[in-house]
Design a protein around this motif. Structure first.
Motif, PDB file in Angstrom:
ATOM      1  N   GLY A 121      44.646  44.470  38.450  1.00 50.11           N
ATOM      2  CA  GLY A 121      46.284  44.499  37.679  1.00 50.11           C
ATOM      3  C   GLY A 121      46.295  43.111  36.771  1.00 50.11           C
ATOM      4  O   GLY A 121      46.641  42.965  35.771  1.00 50.11           O
ATOM      5  N   ALA A 176      51.879  47.873  36.700  1.00 47.86           N
ATOM      6  CA  ALA A 176      51.073  48.434  36.270  1.00 47.86           C
ATOM      7  C   ALA A 176      50.506  49.034  36.425  1.00 47.86           C
ATOM      8  O   ALA A 176      49.995  50.531  36.858  1.00 47.86           O
ATOM      9  CB  ALA A 176      50.976  48.282  34.894  1.00 47.86           C
ATOM     10  N   GLY A 190      46.098  41.532  33.330  1.00 50.67           N
ATOM     11  CA  GLY A 190      47.348  40.908  33.111  1.00 50.67           C
ATOM     12  C   GLY A 190      47.357  39.274  32.493  1.00 50.67           C
ATOM     13  O   GLY A 190      47.654  39.363  31.331  1.00 50.67           O
ATOM     14  N   GLY A 238      52.546  38.099  33.265  1.00 45.80           N
ATOM     15  CA  GLY A 238      51.231  39.108  32.337  1.00 45.80           C
ATOM     16  C   GLY A 238      50.582  39.606  33.331  1.00 45.80           C
ATOM     17  O   GLY A 238      50.477  40.375  34.108  1.00 45.80           O
ATOM     18  N   ALA A 239      50.179  38.508  34.387  1.00 51.63           N
ATOM     19  CA  ALA A 239      49.800  38.954  35.978  1.00 51.63           C
ATOM     20  C   ALA A 239      50.715  39.969  37.046  1.00 51.63           C
ATOM     21  O   ALA A 239      50.083  40.767  37.236  1.00 51.63           O
ATOM     22  CB  ALA A 239      49.460  37.457  36.462  1.00 51.63           C
ATOM     23  N   PHE A 283      44.635  39.098  29.429  1.00 49.66           N
ATOM     24  CA  PHE A 283      45.196  39.066  28.240  1.00 49.66           C
ATOM     25  C   PHE A 283      46.562  38.334  28.161  1.00 49.66           C
ATOM     26  O   PHE A 283      45.983  37.965  27.070  1.00 49.66           O
ATOM     27  CB  PHE A 283      45.967  41.051  29.117  1.00 49.66           C
ATOM     28  N   MET A 284      47.018  37.665  29.027  1.00 44.18           N
ATOM     29  CA  MET A 284      48.107  36.942  28.674  1.00 44.18           C
ATOM     30  C   MET A 284      47.390  35.912  28.015  1.00 44.18           C
ATOM     31  O   MET A 284      48.123  34.718  26.853  1.00 44.18           O
ATOM     32  CB  MET A 284      48.812  36.670  29.161  1.00 44.18           C
ATOM     33  N   VAL A 313      53.133  41.822  35.356  1.00 43.65           N
ATOM     34  CA  VAL A 313      52.967  43.358  34.509  1.00 43.65           C
ATOM     35  C   VAL A 313      51.454  44.269  34.781  1.00 43.65           C
ATOM     36  O   VAL A 313      51.908  45.304  35.377  1.00 43.65           O
ATOM     37  CB  VAL A 313      53.901  42.799  32.813  1.00 43.65           C
ATOM     38  N   GLY A 314      50.802  43.304  34.933  1.00 47.37           N
ATOM     39  CA  GLY A 314      49.559  44.123  35.262  1.00 47.37           C
ATOM     40  C   GLY A 314      49.051  44.050  36.590  1.00 47.37           C
ATOM     41  O   GLY A 314      48.237  45.251  36.698  1.00 47.37           O
ATOM     42  N   TRP A 344      46.051  46.799  42.371  1.00 45.53           N
ATOM     43  CA  TRP A 344      47.038  45.684  41.988  1.00 45.53           C
ATOM     44  C   TRP A 344      46.266  44.521  41.890  1.00 45.53           C
ATOM     45  O   TRP A 344      46.333  43.704  40.875  1.00 45.53           O
ATOM     46  CB  TRP A 344      48.446  45.636  42.355  1.00 45.53           C
TER      47      TRP A 344
END
Length: 74
Positions: A59, A47, A63, A40-41, A66-67, A43-44, A56
């Protein structure tokens, strides 16, 4: 997913997150939450690289957060 054999946890989200982070720090890659939170980190961070306003590191933290939340509250 929650295991039906485990008793329900009644403590708050912050204490659960603290326990989970301590477990991930102690067990490293052997902890079941480490790989999804790291994914998740990543991907964040990717993104955030595409978005013009978000950097970054923001993000990456978003990420991972969120996960971690999805691991605690499926």
């Amino acid at each position: 997913m929650t295991d039906p054999n485990l008793p329900p946890r009644n403590d708050d989200l912050l204490s659960q997150a603290g326990e989970e982070i301590k477990g991930m720090a102690k067990e490293g890659m052997h902890h079941p939450s480490t790989k999804p939170v790291l994914a998740g980190a990543a991907v964040g961070a990717l993104a955030a690289g595409l978005l013009p306003v978000v950097t970054w590191p923001i993000g990456l933290v978003a990420g991972a957060g969120f996960m971690l939340y999805k691991r605690l509250r499926p």
